[in-house]
Design a protein around this motif. Structure first.
Motif, PDB file in Angstrom:
ATOM      1  N   ALA A 106       0.830  -1.211   0.000  1.00 28.43           N
ATOM      2  CA  ALA A 106       0.000   0.000   0.000  1.00 28.43           C
ATOM      3  C   ALA A 106       0.862   1.258   0.000  1.00 28.43           C
ATOM      4  O   ALA A 106       0.566   2.223  -0.714  1.00 28.43           O
ATOM      5  CB  ALA A 106      -0.931  -0.012   1.214  1.00 28.43           C
ATOM      6  N   VAL A 107       1.934   1.256   0.773  1.00 28.80           N
ATOM      7  CA  VAL A 107       2.843   2.410   0.813  1.00 28.80           C
ATOM      8  C   VAL A 107       3.544   2.569  -0.528  1.00 28.80           C
ATOM      9  O   VAL A 107       3.664   3.686  -1.049  1.00 28.80           O
ATOM     10  CB  VAL A 107       3.857   2.283   1.971  1.00 28.80           C
ATOM     11  N   ASP A 108       3.993   1.467  -1.116  1.00 28.40           N
ATOM     12  CA  ASP A 108       4.639   1.532  -2.432  1.00 28.40           C
ATOM     13  C   ASP A 108       3.701   2.121  -3.477  1.00 28.40           C
ATOM     14  O   ASP A 108       4.106   2.954  -4.295  1.00 28.40           O
ATOM     15  CB  ASP A 108       5.122   0.154  -2.884  1.00 28.40           C
ATOM     16  N   GLU A 109       2.443   1.696  -3.441  1.00 31.78           N
ATOM     17  CA  GLU A 109       1.457   2.217  -4.393  1.00 31.78           C
ATOM     18  C   GLU A 109       1.255   3.725  -4.197  1.00 31.78           C
ATOM     19  O   GLU A 109       1.235   4.495  -5.164  1.00 31.78           O
ATOM     20  CB  GLU A 109       0.132   1.481  -4.212  1.00 31.78           C
ATOM     21  N   ALA A 110       1.112   4.150  -2.961  1.00 34.51           N
ATOM     22  CA  ALA A 110       0.915   5.576  -2.672  1.00 34.51           C
ATOM     23  C   ALA A 110       2.149   6.383  -3.081  1.00 34.51           C
ATOM     24  O   ALA A 110       2.022   7.451  -3.697  1.00 34.51           O
ATOM     25  CB  ALA A 110       0.613   5.777  -1.191  1.00 34.51           C
ATOM     26  N   ASN A 111       3.325   5.878  -2.775  1.00 38.19           N
ATOM     27  CA  ASN A 111       4.546   6.610  -3.105  1.00 38.19           C
ATOM     28  C   ASN A 111       4.793   6.674  -4.604  1.00 38.19           C
ATOM     29  O   ASN A 111       5.295   7.677  -5.115  1.00 38.19           O
ATOM     30  CB  ASN A 111       5.746   6.030  -2.369  1.00 38.19           C
ATOM     31  N   LYS A 112       4.425   5.640  -5.327  1.00 36.53           N
ATOM     32  CA  LYS A 112       4.541   5.684  -6.788  1.00 36.53           C
ATOM     33  C   LYS A 112       3.597   6.740  -7.345  1.00 36.53           C
ATOM     34  O   LYS A 112       3.956   7.521  -8.233  1.00 36.53           O
ATOM     35  CB  LYS A 112       4.227   4.320  -7.403  1.00 36.53           C
TER      36      LYS A 112
END
Length: 120
Positions: A106-112
């Protein structure tokens, strides 16, 4: 200064977006410079939080890390990250080694999304 939020500039406010740009604009009073600053801050904080979470063994510290990340996610409109944090907090209460893969995703998706928004 007239508000020129990213929600209007980006033109991509979709329910499935990892960041609710309208919520972000509301929380920053439409100040685009502040929006950019808090998005950069979230990216930095979320990455360091995940690194610390991976290394930390103390349950109370891990809970504090997840709880802090949940608050940061809510502040920028990253509802998916906040929801995953909330669920993880519950699991961490009853399980010593609650899996964090969902949080990382979820964090990776938001940061991307943040990178694409700020660089695109």
């Amino acid at each position: 200064m007239a508000p020129s939020s990213m929600a209007r500039v980006a033109g991509r406010v979709a329910p499935e977006a990892p960041i609710d740009l309208v919520q972000l604009a509301t929380n920053t009073l439409g100040n685009r410079d502040l929006e950019v600053q808090v998005l950069h801050l979230f990216k930095s904080q979320s990455c360091s939080t995940l690194e610390r979470l991976a290394q930390e063994t103390e349950k109370s510290v891990r809970l504090d890390l997840v709880h802090t990340l949940k608050g940061s996610a809510r502040a920028i409109g990253a509802d998916r990250v906040a929801t995953v944090c909330e669920n993880l907090e519950g699991k961490m209460q009853s399980t010593k080694d609650a899996a964090t893969e969902g949080l990382v995703a979820a964090v990776d998706e938001a940061n991307k999304y943040i990178r694409d928004l700020l660089e695109g």
